[in-house]
Design a protein around this motif. Sequence first.
Motif, PDB file in Angstrom:
ATOM      1  N   GLY A 121       0.833  -1.190   0.000  1.00 50.57           N
ATOM      2  CA  GLY A 121       0.000   0.000   0.000  1.00 50.57           C
ATOM      3  C   GLY A 121       0.864   1.235   0.000  1.00 50.57           C
ATOM      4  N   GLY A 122       0.241   2.385  -0.115  1.00 51.54           N
ATOM      5  CA  GLY A 122       1.001   3.615  -0.114  1.00 51.54           C
ATOM      6  C   GLY A 122       0.141   4.777  -0.557  1.00 51.54           C
ATOM      7  N   PRO A 123       0.764   5.934  -0.714  1.00 55.26           N
ATOM      8  CA  PRO A 123      -0.005   7.119  -1.137  1.00 55.26           C
ATOM      9  C   PRO A 123      -0.436   6.994  -2.600  1.00 55.26           C
ATOM     10  N   GLY A 124      -1.679   7.322  -2.858  1.00 56.65           N
ATOM     11  CA  GLY A 124      -2.183   7.284  -4.223  1.00 56.65           C
ATOM     12  C   GLY A 124      -2.637   5.901  -4.636  1.00 56.65           C
ATOM     13  N   THR A 125      -3.477   5.842  -5.665  1.00 54.12           N
ATOM     14  CA  THR A 125      -3.989   4.573  -6.178  1.00 54.12           C
ATOM     15  C   THR A 125      -4.007   4.616  -7.705  1.00 54.12           C
ATOM     16  N   THR A 126      -4.105   3.422  -8.289  1.00 57.12           N
ATOM     17  CA  THR A 126      -4.248   3.269  -9.732  1.00 57.12           C
ATOM     18  C   THR A 126      -5.551   2.540 -10.005  1.00 57.12           C
ATOM     19  N   GLU A 127      -6.300   3.036 -10.966  1.00 60.50           N
ATOM     20  CA  GLU A 127      -7.560   2.376 -11.307  1.00 60.50           C
ATOM     21  C   GLU A 127      -7.288   1.186 -12.214  1.00 60.50           C
ATOM     22  N   VAL A 128      -7.826   0.047 -11.814  1.00 60.90           N
ATOM     23  CA  VAL A 128      -7.740  -1.173 -12.620  1.00 60.90           C
ATOM     24  C   VAL A 128      -9.130  -1.450 -13.175  1.00 60.90           C
ATOM     25  N   ILE A 129      -9.217  -1.600 -14.493  1.00 59.08           N
ATOM     26  CA  ILE A 129     -10.500  -1.878 -15.143  1.00 59.08           C
ATOM     27  C   ILE A 129     -10.375  -3.162 -15.940  1.00 59.08           C
ATOM     28  N   ILE A 130     -11.264  -4.090 -15.694  1.00 57.29           N
ATOM     29  CA  ILE A 130     -11.285  -5.319 -16.480  1.00 57.29           C
ATOM     30  C   ILE A 130     -12.653  -5.456 -17.138  1.00 57.29           C
ATOM     31  N   LYS A 131     -12.635  -5.923 -18.362  1.00 55.67           N
ATOM     32  CA  LYS A 131     -13.872  -6.164 -19.103  1.00 55.67           C
ATOM     33  C   LYS A 131     -14.092  -7.667 -19.165  1.00 55.67           C
ATOM     34  N   VAL A 132     -15.303  -8.083 -18.834  1.00 55.25           N
ATOM     35  CA  VAL A 132     -15.614  -9.515 -18.757  1.00 55.25           C
ATOM     36  C   VAL A 132     -16.365  -9.921 -20.018  1.00 55.25           C
ATOM     37  N   HIS A 133     -15.825 -10.910 -20.737  1.00 54.36           N
ATOM     38  CA  HIS A 133     -16.430 -11.375 -21.991  1.00 54.36           C
ATOM     39  C   HIS A 133     -17.184 -12.685 -21.823  1.00 54.36           C
ATOM     40  N   ASP A 134     -17.037 -13.325 -20.678  1.00 53.96           N
ATOM     41  CA  ASP A 134     -17.695 -14.607 -20.427  1.00 53.96           C
ATOM     42  C   ASP A 134     -18.745 -14.402 -19.328  1.00 53.96           C
ATOM     43  N   GLU A 135     -19.988 -14.731 -19.629  1.00 51.79           N
ATOM     44  CA  GLU A 135     -21.077 -14.508 -18.672  1.00 51.79           C
ATOM     45  C   GLU A 135     -20.883 -15.288 -17.385  1.00 51.79           C
ATOM     46  N   ARG A 136     -20.303 -16.472 -17.495  1.00 48.92           N
ATOM     47  CA  ARG A 136     -20.053 -17.268 -16.274  1.00 48.92           C
ATOM     48  C   ARG A 136     -19.079 -16.542 -15.362  1.00 48.92           C
ATOM     49  N   TYR A 137     -18.028 -15.964 -15.934  1.00 45.75           N
ATOM     50  CA  TYR A 137     -17.058 -15.230 -15.123  1.00 45.75           C
ATOM     51  C   TYR A 137     -17.675 -13.964 -14.545  1.00 45.75           C
ATOM     52  N   TRP A 138     -18.568 -13.331 -15.307  1.00 41.86           N
ATOM     53  CA  TRP A 138     -19.233 -12.137 -14.795  1.00 41.86           C
ATOM     54  C   TRP A 138     -20.027 -12.472 -13.531  1.00 41.86           C
ATOM     55  N   THR A 139     -20.745 -13.582 -13.571  1.00 43.10           N
ATOM     56  CA  THR A 139     -21.508 -14.017 -12.398  1.00 43.10           C
ATOM     57  C   THR A 139     -20.586 -14.279 -11.222  1.00 43.10           C
ATOM     58  N   PHE A 140     -19.514 -15.010 -11.470  1.00 38.70           N
ATOM     59  CA  PHE A 140     -18.604 -15.380 -10.391  1.00 38.70           C
ATOM     60  C   PHE A 140     -17.894 -14.162  -9.819  1.00 38.70           C
ATOM     61  N   LEU A 141     -17.458 -13.242 -10.678  1.00 40.18           N
ATOM     62  CA  LEU A 141     -16.688 -12.090 -10.216  1.00 40.18           C
ATOM     63  C   LEU A 141     -17.534 -11.060  -9.496  1.00 40.18           C
TER      64      LEU A 141
END
Length: 324
Positions: A240-260
Amino acid sequence: MAKKKSDNVLVRYERFLKYLSEGQYTQEEICNFLNISKRTLYRYIQTARKQGKNITIKNGRIALAEPCKQKEIKIELSADEKLLLSLMIEATNAYVSFFFENNPEYFRTLFNLVPERFIEVIPQPKSQLTILQRSWLLRIYYNLVEKNEFLEYEITYQKPSGEINTYKIVPFRLLFQKRSWYIVAACFEENEKLATEYRTFRINRVITLHETGRTFLPEQIAEARKRYALDRRNAWEFKGGPGTTEVIIKVHDERYWTFLTEVCWHPTQRNHPSQKTISFEVFDPNEMLPFLVQFADGIEVIAPRTLREKLFEFLRKSIERNGC
């Protein structure tokens, strides 16, 4: 309409309780008054006791005494012990509340002797600790609880690469994360009186541990503790530390979308159903790499680009090593 036999039994039983509430009587006196047998009287006594009635028999006389007052027992728990207890209760509720909250019959069935089990709980993988490592963990904990000063220890520590180093540390927190116990400790430079840095050490990798005899006051490690608390807010795992970075993931599999999306993986997680994207705010996105690899065939890292490149490089090496 004639009364049922069960009604008469209930009336006699109620008369039995009322009679006893008025005094002490012998078996013969009760049986004659209620016109019942001694066998029935014995059954009434057993029934009353099962209902929590305090039936006493002394010198041949039967009485209904006042309910026994249980002595109040006060148990003093530390803040850490309360936390551990609440975690155990929370874990238990997570496993069984689904079965019990709507139908108490499940509860009764579970604790009766049944010919077949219908519930199975598979133990989760966790770090294996030796008896010695367990004793070190307990020693550090009790020293933290019982003393107002923080003790310094010298440890021999083996890194995942196999490299072995010696460290002098001042533990101020025990952390259970990712199925392992960690020591969170302030680290003092030579002749330094105030610690501003901290490190985490996985207890199952500690080879030796002993006290150096040096102690430190709370104010000497206050800055390290403060930094640790701040870092925990935006760390994916440890960094951890000062400041953050935005992580964006796009889900292409509906099963993974449900699980995530059915699990909150991080306090900053935001699900965007219309775009089928999930975002996080973390200090070091590289810590997310092992997590992302599990879903690599159904997700796409949109940002940051450095994380996308690291995931690609990881998968490329894996294909080279395992490809036909």
